[in-house]
Design a protein around this motif. Structure first.
Motif, short mmCIF file in Angstrom:
data_model
loop_
_atom_site.label_atom_id
_atom_site.label_comp_id
_atom_site.label_asym_id
_atom_site.label_seq_id
_atom_site.Cartn_x
_atom_site.Cartn_y
_atom_site.Cartn_z
N GLY B 17 0.37 -1.07 -0.06
CA GLY B 17 0.38 0.45 0.17
C GLY B 17 0.36 1.46 -0.11
N THR B 18 2.30 1.36 0.44
CA THR B 18 2.76 1.98 0.34
C THR B 18 3.01 2.72 -1.72
N LEU B 19 3.21 2.01 -2.21
CA LEU B 19 3.06 2.69 -3.62
C LEU B 19 4.26 3.39 -3.98
N CYS B 20 5.46 2.84 -4.22
CA CYS B 20 6.18 3.68 -4.17
C CYS B 20 6.39 4.05 -5.72
N ASP B 22 9.28 5.40 -7.51
CA ASP B 22 10.34 5.84 -8.13
C ASP B 22 11.02 4.90 -8.35
N LEU B 23 10.26 3.78 -8.99
CA LEU B 23 11.36 3.10 -9.42
C LEU B 23 11.78 2.59 -10.94
N GLU B 24 12.70 2.37 -11.12
CA GLU B 24 13.25 2.65 -12.53
C GLU B 24 13.46 0.48 -12.84
N ILE B 43 11.24 -6.65 -0.91
CA ILE B 43 9.64 -7.88 -1.67
C ILE B 43 9.46 -6.79 -3.37
N GLY B 44 9.50 -5.89 -3.28
CA GLY B 44 8.76 -5.22 -4.33
C GLY B 44 9.73 -5.88 -5.36
N THR B 45 10.98 -6.00 -5.32
CA THR B 45 11.75 -5.80 -6.68
C THR B 45 11.27 -7.48 -6.47
#
Ligand code: SF4
Lengths: 269, 441
Positions: B17-20, B22-24, B43-45
């Motif tokens: 739910g943080t929904l960052c 700025d990922l590349e 975890i996102g990665t």
């Protein structure tokens, strides 16, 4: 009194919604006309005749007595919105029995599922067995739940019973619940409801009570820290005039709402 | 030099739910596989890498025949799925929190056509928060406000170090803000939890509360805030002195926030814990600015609640059986319906109830025909009668998602989905068309 007999004739795989079973809807109708009234089963609209044998004849609302036999423990909403007359259910009953009722009497000779007498505005609901959660409660999101009338449950009531009960002194309305014992959060957000428990209650009784009276003749598993001891009394006078004799410890609360509060909780000494 | 990878910037992470945003992501031009993820937490990665082909990834529609999953055409799979739904008397549509908003609104449409029960995972995570908000309202804010202003942060029953790893560095703790120029040094962090979690270990004050006794503790704080002296010396395992100290800290802050997680919503008292927490926050506004935010888990569970609400008026646990939406958690919530065995077919979208519902509920779920729209093998999908392979939203197709503070953000597509996968939205659209056809509409 004109009697109408209903006997369920099918085993239910899904709950049956029977908000049409009220003296108001039956008044002045023959058995044949009553059989044509709608019920809801799963996603289908059906009729009373599809699921019940019906006999008898009705006159006016106040004079109509509906007697229901057979297992209706999965039949919901019997007596919804009723304003008078009588219903006797000789079995356990499904959710929402007598919700929004404003007059008349319902007797359940067995257990009732959740939300029995929710949003009650008058009349009397009596349950000889246990009742589920949210007895005499407000529905989700309502700030005023049970506003008048009486609910009597011989056995246990589930969690959050009498949620958001609301009395009115000017119009002399005193919503009242009598029960054998109760699960947690009995009388939460109480605004003037009266509750009398013959036996024990679980944690958090009277949570966030603004005003009202809760009398417990047994024990409380864990009293809220926001209740404060006032003293001991030999009898309790309820707002409806009734007097309950016995030695009780009087607590004031819930002090989360106000520093000085008229909310009272009496627990057997 | 010939470029070997394509880089997609400003990508929104479809995990928590943080929904960052700025990922590349680097995608290999030849294989169309994710080879590098920058800025994401572990975890996102991992989610990005999970989209690459593997034994667990579904690439073709499957139907169970003689107990085995066999590959079939999309037409056959959709036909079978529509048959199941149309023939059911009480179908359940559940999940939706890990997909994008357009697909969610298609779910509402399908539920309405079928007179079905519609529910999302809030039912088993932050549903109690929604119930409490309906009862007593809530003072909320966006995470940007918190980053720039908040000086007192309470994590109550939530452990962002593990559940929302970049929350602390992006919004709530280490980050420097307009009025919090010194970042972490400008903020006072309080953690209330029965366990000394990793978040507790970096806090300024840790309060150890007895498990499932949060309600009493908050009641005590509120009564003391009202100026009452309590009869007791200790509440929920916390000494009164410590509570007094906390009350002073709360009152003297400039801008306070309570971030609460499932330690409040899914321990005994559930929505009543949140109810009293909300009231505490409301009452603190007599002294200073205070707000609260639920730490939503699935990246778009907030979106599911928002989309369901604008379509039906209700956020979850919705029953269409009488042709119009009705709402009553406990009566129409998935777990309770399954426990009472009131569902005779289910469509699961982007969720895995098989691994997180109570065993008795799962048993009843698997008893009846089951359709799973799912990218990977899960404990739910392996028991499904029809598996519809899906492109992962936010990686293999675009869409919209709502952050935990209800800020909508655009999800990006960084690569193509493998095999014959379609998006959730396309699958639901095809199902709707087929169901309409079968119902003679
Ligand atoms: S904190 Fe959440 S949204 Fe941010 S990168 Fe990690 S999993 Fe993704």
């Amino acid at each position: 009194m004109a009697e109408i007999n209903l006997k369920i004739k099918k085993k239910l795989d899904f709950p049956l919604e029977a908000d049409s079973i009220t003296p108001d809807n039956f008044a002045g109708k023959t058995a044949a006309a009553i059989k044509r009234l709608p019920l809801y089963y799963a996603t289908k609209q059906v009729t009373i005749g599809d699921f019940f044998d019906v006999s008898g004849k009705s006159t006016d609302v106040a004079d109509t007595k509906i007697i229901i036999d057979g297992d209706v423990s999965n039949v919901k909403r019997i007596g919804e919105n009723m304003t008078g007359g009588e219903i006797v259910i000789n079995s356990g009953v499904g959710m929402h029995v007598g919700n929004h009722m404003s007059g008349g009497k319902i007797t359940v000779n067995g257990n009732a599922d959740d939300w029995a007498g929710a949003m009650l505005e008058g009349g009397e609901l009596e349950i000889t067995g246990d009742a589920g959660h949210y007895v005499g409660s407000a529905y989700r999101g309502y700030w005023q739940g049970m506003k008048n009338g009486t609910i009597k449950v011989k056995g246990n009531v589930g969690v959050e019973s009498m949620l958001w009960a609301k009395s009115s002194k000017p119009s002399n309305k005193w919503p009242t619940l009598y029960c054998g014992s109760a699960d947690s959060f009995l009388g939460i957000h109480n605004h003037g409801g009266t509750i009398v428990v013959e036996g024990d209650v679980d944690r958090c009784v009277g949570a966030d009570q603004a005003w009202g009276s809760i009398v417990i003749k047994g024990k409380v598993s864990r009293l809220l820290p926001s209740y404060k001891k006032v003293g001991e009394v030999k009898e309790v006078q309820l707002p409806n005039g009734e007097v309950i004799k016995g030695k009780f410890i009087e607590y004031s609360g819930d002090h989360t709402i106000k520093k000085e509060t008229n909310g009272r909780l009496y627990v057997a000494a | 030099m010939v470029e070997k990878v394509r880089t997609v910037e400003d990508v929104c992470c479809p995990f928590c739910g943080t929904l960052c945003d700025d990922l590349e992501i680097d995608v290999d031009l030849k294989t169309d596989q994710v080879v590098e993820v920058r800025n994401g937490c572990q975890i996102g990665t991992k989610k990005y890498f999970s989209s690459n082909p593997s034994d667990h990834r579904y690439t073709k529609p499957l139907i169970r025949k003689n107990g085995e999953h066999v590959e079939v055409s999309w037409d056959e799979a959709i036909d079978k799925a529509a048959d199941i739904l149309v023939n059911a008397q009480r179908p359940l549509l559940y999940g939706f929190s890990s997909t994008e908003c357009e697909a969610q609104s298609k779910g509402v449409e399908l539920a309405e056509i079928l007179n079905a029960i519609l529910d999302n995972t809030a039912s088993v995570c932050h549903g109690p928060s929604l119930l409490a908000i309906q009862d007593v309202g809530a003072s909320l804010a966006t995470l940007g406000e918190i980053k720039n202003r908040a000086d007192t942060i309470i994590f109550w029953g939530s452990n962002p170090v593990h559940a929302h790893p970049r929350h602390l560095s992006r919004y709530s703790d280490f980050i420097r803000g307009y009025f919090r120029t010194d970042g972490r040094n400008d903020r006072y962090i309080v953690v209330v939890d029965p366990r000394y979690t990793h978040t507790a270990q970096i806090a300024d004050k840790y309060i150890k509360v007895n498990p499932s006794e949060d309600y009493e503790l908050i009641q005590a704080i509120r009564a003391m805030l009202r100026g009452s002296d309590l009869d007791v010396k200790e509440v929920s395992g916390v000494p009164i002195e410590s509570i007094k100290e906390l009350v002073d800290i709360l009152k003297s802050s400039n801008f306070g926030v309570v971030f609460f997680g499932m330690g409040l919503t899914q321990t005994l008292a559930h929505h009543r814990n949140v109810d009293t927490a909300i009231r505490l926050v409301t009452e603190l506004n007599d002294y200073t600015k205070f707000i609260l935010i639920p730490m939503r888990g699935h990246y778009n569970v907030t979106g599911a609640n928002v989309v369901f609400t604008w379509n039906t008026g209700y956020a979850y646990s919705i029953d269409f059986s009488r042709g119009y939406p009705r709402y009553n958690p406990g009566e129409f919530s998935s777990v309770e319906l399954l426990m009472r065995d009131e569902v005779d077919a289910a469509l699961i979208v982007a969720s895995d109830p098989g691994s997180n519902f109570p065993a008795a509920a799962v048993k009843n779920l698997f008893k009846h025909p089951l359709i799973a729209i799912e990218p990977h093998k899960t404990p739910t999908s392996v028991f499904a009668d029809v598996v519809l392979p899906v492109a992962i939203a936010g990686i293999e197709c675009e869409g919209t998602a709502y952050r935990m503070d209800t800020v909508p953000l655009r999800l990006r597509k960084v690569k193509d989905a493998p095999g014959e996968c379609l998006s959730d939205k396309e699958i639901l659209e095809r199902l709707i068309e087929k169901v309409r056809e079968k119902m003679g509409e």
